[in-house]
Design a protein around this motif. Structure first.
Motif, short mmCIF file in Angstrom:
data_model
loop_
_atom_site.label_atom_id
_atom_site.label_comp_id
_atom_site.label_asym_id
_atom_site.label_seq_id
_atom_site.Cartn_x
_atom_site.Cartn_y
_atom_site.Cartn_z
N GLU A 51 0.90 -1.33 0.00
CA GLU A 51 -0.08 0.05 -0.05
C GLU A 51 0.94 1.17 -0.06
O GLU A 51 1.81 1.42 0.78
N LEU A 55 0.70 9.33 0.72
CA LEU A 55 0.41 10.19 -0.90
C LEU A 55 0.15 11.78 -0.34
O LEU A 55 -0.38 11.98 0.82
N MET A 71 1.53 7.12 -9.09
CA MET A 71 1.07 5.58 -8.83
C MET A 71 0.92 4.61 -10.05
O MET A 71 1.20 3.46 -9.74
N SER A 95 -4.74 2.92 -3.66
CA SER A 95 -3.36 2.90 -3.61
C SER A 95 -2.71 1.77 -3.15
O SER A 95 -1.58 1.60 -2.49
#
Length: 101
Positions: A51, A55, A71, A95
């Protein structure tokens, strides 16, 4: 419709290599610690649940397009490594990235 088909494919993949009880639980969770605990119950299977943390938030200067591009770059790298080493990509959502071997 496409999302449901993708979920069905993920579900079938889980059942192709995991015991039914574990596959059912893994398919119902996105919690990395639960996936880790479940995967330890299958000694011949390695599960990677990655994960992206940290961000940028709405307060950052990064645009949505820049975050999506970053990403995509990371997930494309994961995809190429999975292909190179014969690892089965299960899915990536938001994510998170999930693959097994």
């Amino acid at each position: 419709e496409q999302l449901r088909e993708a979920d069905d494919t993920t579900y079938k993949l889980f059942f192709s290599f995991l015991p039914r009880s574990i596959a059912r639980q893994m398919n119902q969770t996105a919690d990395s610690s639960t996936i880790s605990e479940l995967s330890q119950q299958v000694p011949d299977c390695t599960v990677l649940f990655g994960e992206l943390l940290g961000l940028p938030t709405g307060e950052s200067n990064a645009s949505c397009q820049e975050m999506v591009a970053a990403m995509t770059n990371v997930f494309d790298s994961f995809d190429s490594q999975c292909e190179k080493y014969g690892v089965e990509k299960i899915k990536n959502t938001g994510s998170a990235y999930l693959c097994v071997c």
